[in-house]
Design an enzyme around this catalytic site. Structure first.
Site, PDB file in Angstrom:
ATOM      1  N   GLY A  58      57.995 -15.750   3.220  1.00  0.00           N
ATOM      2  CA  GLY A  58      57.359 -14.595   2.783  1.00  0.00           C
ATOM      3  C   GLY A  58      56.570 -13.888   3.778  1.00  0.00           C
ATOM      4  N   HIS A  77      46.272  -4.356  -0.911  1.00  0.00           N
ATOM      5  CA  HIS A  77      45.728  -5.299   0.147  1.00  0.00           C
ATOM      6  C   HIS A  77      46.136  -5.288   1.480  1.00  0.00           C
ATOM      7  CE1 HIS A  77      50.503  -4.910  -0.672  1.00  0.00           C
ATOM      8  NE2 HIS A  77      50.112  -5.925   0.705  1.00  0.00           N
ATOM      9  N   TYR A 106      62.542  -4.875  -3.490  1.00  0.00           N
ATOM     10  CA  TYR A 106      62.437  -4.496  -4.544  1.00  0.00           C
ATOM     11  C   TYR A 106      62.935  -3.515  -5.423  1.00  0.00           C
ATOM     12  CZ  TYR A 106      57.925  -7.101  -1.707  1.00  0.00           C
ATOM     13  OH  TYR A 106      57.271  -8.061  -1.065  1.00  0.00           O
ATOM     14  N   GLU A 162      48.088  -6.850   4.563  1.00  0.00           N
ATOM     15  CA  GLU A 162      48.987  -8.557   4.721  1.00  0.00           C
ATOM     16  C   GLU A 162      48.730  -9.766   5.624  1.00  0.00           C
ATOM     17  OE1 GLU A 162      52.310  -7.378   3.929  1.00  0.00           O
ATOM     18  OE2 GLU A 162      51.216  -5.801   3.369  1.00  0.00           O
ATOM     19  N   SER A 184      61.002  -5.156   2.350  1.00  0.00           N
ATOM     20  CA  SER A 184      60.097  -5.561   3.319  1.00  0.00           C
ATOM     21  C   SER A 184      59.966  -6.710   4.032  1.00  0.00           C
ATOM     22  CB  SER A 184      59.349  -5.404   2.522  1.00  0.00           C
ATOM     23  OG  SER A 184      58.005  -5.197   2.866  1.00  0.00           O
ATOM     24  N   HIS A 191      46.953  -0.856   1.578  1.00  0.00           N
ATOM     25  CA  HIS A 191      47.451  -0.329   1.608  1.00  0.00           C
ATOM     26  C   HIS A 191      48.226  -0.469   0.291  1.00  0.00           C
ATOM     27  CE1 HIS A 191      49.288  -2.999   3.165  1.00  0.00           C
ATOM     28  NE2 HIS A 191      50.726  -3.406   2.983  1.00  0.00           N
TER      29      HIS A 191
END
Length: 462
Positions: free
Chosen positions: A143, A161, A150, A163, A241, A229
């Site tokens: 993760g 959120h 996605y 990171e 990502s 973002h």
């Protein structure tokens, strides 16, 4: 019309079209007046080709067209206005195929880089991995450094959120409709958090960490440390990502808050990473002065892991000769060992209404640690945790704690005498989780003679 290659590469029967999205999420919206909340409902697995058909049909119902050839700024801004106008509890929910572990880069590098193989300073942590010296072993922090895929459709959104650990992130759009982004500068993050907290007071009270650019195909968006973002997809698209770190990120990582509401929050030992960065930089300087070629973070970490493995093997040989060695945890059910626990306790004495003095007191204590079935570790259970030492990864530090929460086979342990931010999540069947069977008899006698009983715990290394 979409390019011919894009029209066929996700079709049923193609290699990419038959890829399965294991758990797409339906996003049911509630709220009004600019403040919205999503309820996420997991859906059955679906192939990418079927998901694309669903996405095209959904967009045609909502926008009137399955796709648009126009991806100009003006057109995408018009789509953004349409997106915000239609938000509300009566809208038909969209579906997002998010957080699917995998990569479309595979082992190939595009123009010298690969989202799934970024040369991040986080790769230095490989030096401490059990198999970090293996050439065929790709080091991943799930993760964080491993890529996620996605699959979006019109109006599927990603909420505001930052990171994990305030890391940087990179999002590459492989194909499809543009992805619309909004960003909040890091210096405005506190104001944004205050605004969000005022609208979502209950979530903010439960966890203090609860929390415009379009992105076209073949473009990457990079988010900076601590920058909130969020955004939405304007139609069917596929993105990839991951997170990464650079030396300049380290101060942001040290400031990062950690959500302890669930067991999968990312937690990086920043002191250890800083130590590895220091050793790496020092070695690079030595190499440069000797005329040797530079090595990447990954290459250096693999060499360091190999060196450490050799040292540990030699140390084990020495221990076997003199009968010594590190703490060996019991593996058999109901087996018990004696462990030493230590607590650095800060006691404060009020001198006046404005001044305080602090005095550190250390207590050492021997307690019994017992191996038990996973079912024995439930909320309220007194436990002893054995955690790898930050100074010597082959040794352990032991801590007294109590289980305060259970989630999906994990338990959250609060360490006695330490702040809640130091809580640990461990698997119920973790070999490092033991029952606290009380003081050793000799320790009981000593404490009874002094008339005092002090519960103590180890100081956790960050």
């Amino acid at each position: 019309m979409p390019p011919p290659r894009f029209a066929t590469q996700w079709a049923k029967g193609s290699k990419l079209g038959d890829v399965m999205i294991p758990s797409p999420i339906k996003q049911a919206l509630s709220g009004m007046g600019g403040v919205y909340e999503y309820t996420l409902v997991e859906q059955p697995p679906v192939s990418v080709s079927d998901f694309r058909d669903q996405a095209d049909a959904y967009r045609k119902r909502q926008v009137g067209r399955e796709f648009d050839a126009d991806d100009s700024d003006d057109f995408c801004n018009d789509l953004a206005r349409r997106f915000w106008r239609r938000l509300g509890p009566t809208m038909e929910p969209s579906t997002y195929g998010a957080d699917m572990e995998g990569s479309l880069f595979r082992d190939a590098a595009a123009c010298g880089w690969n989202v799934d193989r970024l040369e991040s300073c986080l790769s230095l942590l490989r030096a401490d991995a059990p198999e970090g010296d293996r050439d065929d072993e790709v080091f991943h922090l799930p993760g964080v450094t491993s890529a996620y895929l996605y699959f979006g459709m019109w109006a599927s959104a990603f909420a505001a959120h930052t990171e994990d650990m305030n890391l940087l992130s990179i999002n590459y759009l492989h194909a499809g409709a543009p992805k619309y982004w909004y960003a909040v500068a890091e210096e405005d993050a506190a104001r944004f958090e205050s605004l969000a907290g005022s609208h979502f007071a209950s979530q903010s009270a439960e966890c203090g960490e609860f929390l415009r650019h379009k992105q076209c195909p073949f473009l990457a968006v990079i988010t900076f440390p601590g920058s909130y973002h969020f955004g939405f997809n304007t139609g069917f698209n596929v993105a990839e990502s991951t997170n990464f770190g650079v030396p300049e990120w380290v101060p942001y990582g040290e400031k990062a808050g950690i959500c302890l509401c669930h067991p999968h929050s990312v937690r990086i030992q920043m002191d250890r990473l800083k130590s590895l960065l220091h050793d790496y930089d020092k070695d690079i300087c030595v190499r440069a002065s000797a005329g040797k070629p530079e090595v990447t973070y990954t290459q250096w970490a693999k060499q360091e892991a190999k060196r450490r493995k050799c040292e540990e093997a030699n140390a084990n040989d020495d221990d076997s000769e003199d009968g010594g060695g590190s703490l060996v945890l019991p593996t058999k059910l109901n087996a018990t060992i004696a462990v030493e626990v230590t607590k650095e306790q800060i006691t404060r004495t009020r001198k006046s209404s404005k001044k305080r003095s602090a005095k550190k007191l250390e207590f050492e204590q021997w307690r019994l640690a017992k191996r038990a079935r996973p079912s024995a570790f439930v909320t309220g259970t007194e436990v002893i945790c054995a955690i790898e030492s930050s100074d010597d990864r082959s040794d352990f530090e032991t801590f007294i704690g109590v289980i305060v929460k259970q989630v999906d086979g994990y338990v959250r342990v609060h360490l006695r005498g330490l702040a809640k931010t130091e809580d640990l999540w461990l698997k119920q069947d973790s070999p490092n989780l033991l029952l606290d069977a009380g003081l050793m008899p000799e320790e009981n006698s000593r404490l009874n003679e002094s008339g005092k009983l002090t519960v103590s715990a180890g100081k956790r290394q960050k």
